[in-house]
Design a protein around this motif. Sequence first.
Motif, PDB file in Angstrom:
ATOM      1  N   MET A  31      30.246  50.332  34.514  1.00 62.03           N
ATOM      2  CA  MET A  31      31.245  49.982  35.523  1.00 62.03           C
ATOM      3  C   MET A  31      31.715  51.211  36.291  1.00 62.03           C
ATOM      4  SD  MET A  31      34.650  47.631  35.111  1.00 62.03           S
ATOM      5  CE  MET A  31      35.365  48.686  33.851  1.00 62.03           C
ATOM      6  N   SER A  32      31.766  52.372  35.610  1.00 63.53           N
ATOM      7  CA  SER A  32      32.196  53.592  36.293  1.00 63.53           C
ATOM      8  C   SER A  32      31.185  54.059  37.332  1.00 63.53           C
ATOM      9  CB  SER A  32      32.428  54.700  35.264  1.00 63.53           C
ATOM     10  OG  SER A  32      31.198  55.123  34.680  1.00 63.53           O
ATOM     11  N   ARG A  34      29.484  51.937  39.344  1.00 64.15           N
ATOM     12  CA  ARG A  34      29.336  50.901  40.363  1.00 64.15           C
ATOM     13  C   ARG A  34      30.339  51.126  41.487  1.00 64.15           C
ATOM     14  NH1 ARG A  34      29.696  45.332  37.214  1.00 64.15           N
ATOM     15  NH2 ARG A  34      29.320  44.555  39.339  1.00 64.15           N
ATOM     16  N   ILE A  39      31.749  45.487  42.508  1.00 69.70           N
ATOM     17  CA  ILE A  39      32.610  44.843  41.516  1.00 69.70           C
ATOM     18  C   ILE A  39      33.428  43.728  42.137  1.00 69.70           C
ATOM     19  CG2 ILE A  39      34.550  45.243  39.942  1.00 69.70           C
ATOM     20  CD1 ILE A  39      33.497  48.013  39.425  1.00 69.70           C
ATOM     21  N   PRO A  48      24.976  45.646  37.130  1.00 70.16           N
ATOM     22  CA  PRO A  48      25.177  46.576  38.250  1.00 70.16           C
ATOM     23  C   PRO A  48      24.178  46.325  39.375  1.00 70.16           C
ATOM     24  CG  PRO A  48      25.130  47.733  36.134  1.00 70.16           C
ATOM     25  CD  PRO A  48      24.685  46.334  35.864  1.00 70.16           C
ATOM     26  N   THR A  55      33.135  57.586  42.218  1.00 66.85           N
ATOM     27  CA  THR A  55      34.250  57.197  41.346  1.00 66.85           C
ATOM     28  C   THR A  55      34.699  58.369  40.485  1.00 66.85           C
ATOM     29  OG1 THR A  55      32.606  56.397  39.746  1.00 66.85           O
ATOM     30  CG2 THR A  55      33.546  54.789  41.264  1.00 66.85           C
ATOM     31  N   ASN A 240      36.461  50.608  38.761  1.00 63.80           N
ATOM     32  CA  ASN A 240      35.414  51.602  38.585  1.00 63.80           C
ATOM     33  C   ASN A 240      35.986  53.013  38.483  1.00 63.80           C
ATOM     34  OD1 ASN A 240      36.302  51.437  41.206  1.00 63.80           O
ATOM     35  ND2 ASN A 240      34.292  51.715  42.142  1.00 63.80           N
TER      36      ASN A 240
END
Length: 274
Positions: A31-32, A34, A39, A48, A55, A240
């Motif tokens: 998630m970090s 993306r 998201i 993803p 980010t 993110n």
Amino acid sequence: MIRRLRTGGFHLGMSLVALLWLGPIVWVVSMSLRSFDDIAANGVGSLPRSFTLETYRQAWTDGGELRALVNSMLVTVPSVLFSLALAAVAAFALARFRIPGRRTILLLMLAGNLLPPQILLIPVSKFSELTGLYDTLWALIAVQVGFGLGFYTFVLHGFMRDLPGEIQEAAVIDGAGPGQIFARVILPLTRPALAALGALSFTWIFNDLLWAITVLRTDDRMPVTPALLALQGQFVSSWNVIAAGTVIAAVPTVLVFLRFQRHFVSGLAIGAVK
């Protein structure tokens, strides 16, 4: 056949446990990486469809992660060093010398860790104000050292007490004083325990939230864990960026554990045997 089934079942169970443990980590890391649009369009639980390092830049600079990490290191490193140094001296005295009431002293030092920290928030905050240390990193260092000293002394006392007395007697015959015995004989033999406690205390202090928000008020002095709360308020919908800040905050403790992994495992093994 039964043995193979048991072995296969054990490995299958441990594999499921490993996946259960690694799942949230992989999810946060993915998630970090993306983008916000990915998201927002597909949800946080989707696969993803984008890749970005922006980010991490946002969390590092705009979110103040760099300043928070520096504050955490300025608190954690001195706290660990002071705690282990004082605990080693206290444990050496209580374990290797006949001090009247040494068992009572040890139990009193350990009893402080049995108190719920929530009932001490107001006294600690007021005491730091009276001493003029409130809203300084020195106040947080003093709190971390004070509340960890009893447990560290208790653990090191168990290691030092079980060391053979003949080693100390031989050092005395050779003309070594208490300081030389402590520095040249006892400390080297206690290195696995010190390394294990060092790794644990680094993780506990670095990830602490309660005492940081109790004795600190200024945002520029906050360690990384309170800074993550501020990051959630600043980037309330940017999951993110929050995930990137979480990954950054976890890196130091992971590096410390990997560095001291061998000593950590050996320290636990010695403790289990004793």
